[in-house]
Scaffold this motif. Structure first.
Motif, mmCIF file in Angstrom:
data_model
loop_
_atom_site.group_PDB
_atom_site.id
_atom_site.type_symbol
_atom_site.label_atom_id
_atom_site.label_comp_id
_atom_site.label_asym_id
_atom_site.label_seq_id
_atom_site.Cartn_x
_atom_site.Cartn_y
_atom_site.Cartn_z
ATOM 1 N N LEU A 11 0.685 -1.282 -0.061
ATOM 2 C CA LEU A 11 -0.019 -0.016 -0.156
ATOM 3 C C LEU A 11 0.841 1.181 0.040
ATOM 4 N N VAL A 12 0.387 2.086 -0.703
ATOM 5 C CA VAL A 12 0.924 3.505 -0.640
ATOM 6 C C VAL A 12 -0.038 4.420 -0.416
ATOM 7 N N LEU A 13 -0.180 4.883 0.743
ATOM 8 C CA LEU A 13 -1.356 5.884 1.283
ATOM 9 C C LEU A 13 -0.760 7.598 1.135
ATOM 10 N N GLY A 14 -1.140 8.020 0.239
ATOM 11 C CA GLY A 14 -0.742 9.593 -0.094
ATOM 12 C C GLY A 14 -1.509 10.611 0.418
ATOM 13 N N GLY A 15 -1.283 11.743 0.779
ATOM 14 C CA GLY A 15 -2.403 12.549 1.199
ATOM 15 C C GLY A 15 -3.338 12.419 2.294
ATOM 16 N N LEU A 16 -3.174 11.424 3.216
ATOM 17 C CA LEU A 16 -3.985 11.224 4.229
ATOM 18 C C LEU A 16 -3.370 10.296 5.476
ATOM 19 N N GLY A 17 -3.303 10.994 6.589
ATOM 20 C CA GLY A 17 -2.606 10.415 7.895
ATOM 21 C C GLY A 17 -3.516 9.866 8.805
ATOM 22 N N ILE A 18 -3.367 10.408 9.925
ATOM 23 C CA ILE A 18 -4.397 9.956 11.132
ATOM 24 C C ILE A 18 -5.861 10.335 10.728
ATOM 25 N N GLU A 49 -9.121 -1.441 13.000
ATOM 26 C CA GLU A 49 -9.261 -1.821 11.588
ATOM 27 C C GLU A 49 -7.809 -1.592 10.850
ATOM 28 N N VAL A 50 -7.404 -0.320 11.195
ATOM 29 C CA VAL A 50 -5.910 0.005 10.739
ATOM 30 C C VAL A 50 -4.997 -0.867 11.239
ATOM 31 N N ALA A 51 -5.209 -1.447 12.489
ATOM 32 C CA ALA A 51 -4.176 -2.057 13.075
ATOM 33 C C ALA A 51 -4.290 -3.474 12.156
ATOM 34 N N ARG A 52 -5.210 -3.808 11.292
ATOM 35 C CA ARG A 52 -5.281 -5.153 10.928
ATOM 36 C C ARG A 52 -4.643 -5.068 9.505
ATOM 37 N N ILE A 53 -4.206 -3.650 8.787
ATOM 38 C CA ILE A 53 -3.597 -3.730 7.687
ATOM 39 C C ILE A 53 -2.149 -4.382 7.914
ATOM 40 N N ALA A 54 -1.921 -5.454 7.417
ATOM 41 C CA ALA A 54 -0.545 -6.076 7.542
ATOM 42 C C ALA A 54 0.487 -5.950 6.288
ATOM 43 N N GLN A 55 -0.195 -5.456 5.301
ATOM 44 C CA GLN A 55 0.797 -5.125 3.962
ATOM 45 C C GLN A 55 1.846 -4.081 4.419
ATOM 46 N N PRO A 56 3.097 -4.201 3.639
ATOM 47 C CA PRO A 56 4.049 -3.139 3.643
ATOM 48 C C PRO A 56 3.301 -2.124 3.360
ATOM 49 N N THR A 57 3.402 -0.817 3.934
ATOM 50 C CA THR A 57 2.653 0.317 3.637
ATOM 51 C C THR A 57 3.646 1.693 3.731
ATOM 52 N N LEU A 58 3.612 2.458 2.849
ATOM 53 C CA LEU A 58 4.219 3.615 2.706
ATOM 54 C C LEU A 58 3.199 4.725 2.887
ATOM 55 N N ALA A 93 5.699 2.621 7.046
ATOM 56 C CA ALA A 93 6.841 3.750 7.020
ATOM 57 C C ALA A 93 6.241 4.988 6.716
ATOM 58 N N VAL A 94 6.967 6.091 7.012
ATOM 59 C CA VAL A 94 6.369 7.636 6.642
ATOM 60 C C VAL A 94 7.428 8.122 5.704
ATOM 61 N N PHE A 95 7.074 8.768 4.827
ATOM 62 C CA PHE A 95 7.838 9.797 3.973
ATOM 63 C C PHE A 95 6.920 11.312 4.139
ATOM 64 N N HIS A 96 7.821 12.174 4.548
ATOM 65 C CA HIS A 96 7.251 13.550 4.769
ATOM 66 C C HIS A 96 7.624 14.316 3.222
ATOM 67 N N ILE A 97 6.532 14.784 2.549
ATOM 68 C CA ILE A 97 6.673 15.405 1.245
ATOM 69 C C ILE A 97 7.073 16.786 1.638
ATOM 70 N N GLU A 98 8.450 17.160 1.486
ATOM 71 C CA GLU A 98 8.795 18.587 2.017
ATOM 72 C C GLU A 98 8.200 19.900 1.194
ATOM 73 N N GLY A 99 7.743 20.794 1.881
ATOM 74 C CA GLY A 99 7.395 22.057 1.456
ATOM 75 C C GLY A 99 6.111 21.892 0.527
ATOM 76 N N ARG A 100 5.046 20.812 0.467
ATOM 77 C CA ARG A 100 4.100 20.432 -0.414
ATOM 78 C C ARG A 100 2.697 20.415 0.650
ATOM 79 N N ASP A 101 1.854 21.132 -0.079
ATOM 80 C CA ASP A 101 0.482 21.007 0.609
ATOM 81 C C ASP A 101 -0.279 19.763 0.059
ATOM 82 N N HIS A 102 -1.437 19.916 0.362
ATOM 83 C CA HIS A 102 -2.574 18.707 -0.127
ATOM 84 C C HIS A 102 -2.551 18.735 -1.716
ATOM 85 N N MET A 103 -2.833 19.731 -2.266
ATOM 86 C CA MET A 103 -2.878 19.816 -3.807
ATOM 87 C C MET A 103 -1.729 19.597 -4.540
#
Length: 255
Positions: A123-130, A191-200, A224-234
């Motif tokens: 999984l890659v989850l972009g633009g959505l955290g907690i 539910e989130v804790a049950r997501i076992a796939q490698p996730t970024l 794992a987390v990646f902070h996209i420096e200097g970028r907003d949601h759009m």
């Protein structure tokens, strides 16, 4: 684009193999009020993935792009929307794929990982955290902004932003208003804790919508987390460093 039928909708999709003709599939799920083109073609994701040897696939979610529109909010629950992506993989004869979603698409990707875990390799989850768990603010004014007769009467800042985005993408605003009502349903911590796939999890450092990616990752067993420096949601979705990090993530987790 091609189309297939599922759950009463004609779902449009683009399936582009690399020049080599083969490669691990990556299914991309776009965000609210967007489309396969706006999130994945125009920002260069198809080219990036194809050049790296991956098979790039993206759909127009129901209610978006050139897929069928509905004005019934119950058609846009995360489970029903995610089922379109599962059905697309079945339609293409793909048993497992990397799955990447942005914003609303990240929520749908997480739901897909829970409902059809065998189909989702990473999984890659972009633009959505907690915000996936605790919400991303008051979105009711966005539905009002989308259906307002005169955009000049809109005073809600986020409502203005999404109305302008919907107008720019020539979206069916009535369908989007129905979608926003139900598609933002939250996932629980369990539910989130049950997501076992490698996730970024990748979120812009100036994103005031997504919520903390670190807090979401802390709930998950393999994230794992990646902070996209200097970028907003759009602007985060097309960031070059985000693309580079995703390619490294896929190289580290081949199918």
């Amino acid at each position: 684009m091609q189309t297939f039928s599922h759950d009463g909708f004609e779902i449009a999709y683009l399936d582009r193999p690399p020049v080599s003709g083969s490669g691990d599939p990556v299914l991309m799920i776009h965000g609210f009020a967007s489309s396969h083109y706006v999130n994945w073609v125009a920002p260069g994701w198809f080219k990036t993935l194809n050049d790296a040897g991956y098979r790039a696939i993206a759909l127009d979610n129901r209610g978006h792009g050139v897929s069928t529109k509905s004005y019934d909010a119950e058609d846009y629950t995360p489970a029903r929307m995610a089922s379109d992506s599962a059905a697309l993989l079945d339609h293409l004869g793909i048993e497992r794929a990397h799955v990447m979603g942005y914003s609303m698409g990240a929520r749908l990707s997480a739901v897909l990982a829970l409902s059809d875990p065998g189909k989702v390799a990473t999984l890659v989850l972009g633009g959505l955290g907690i915000g996936m768990v605790d919400g991303v603010g008051d979105w009711d004014p966005i539905a009002d902004a989308l259906t307002a007769d005169d955009a000049g009467t809109i005073t809600h800042d986020r409502g203005k932003m999404f109305r302008a985005f919907a107008d720019q993408t020539r979206s069916d605003r009535r369908a989007l208003a129905a979608c926003i009502t139900t598609s933002r349903a939250l996932l629980s911590e369990d539910e989130v804790a049950r997501i076992a796939q490698p996730t970024l999890i990748a979120v812009g450092t100036r994103d005031d919508i997504a919520g903390s990616p670190d807090e979401l990752a802390a709930l998950m067993p393999n994230a794992a987390v990646f902070h996209i420096e200097g970028r907003d949601h759009m602007l985060s979705v097309g960031d070059r460093s985000f693309k580079q990090r995703v390619l490294q993530f896929y190289a580290d987790h081949p199918l």
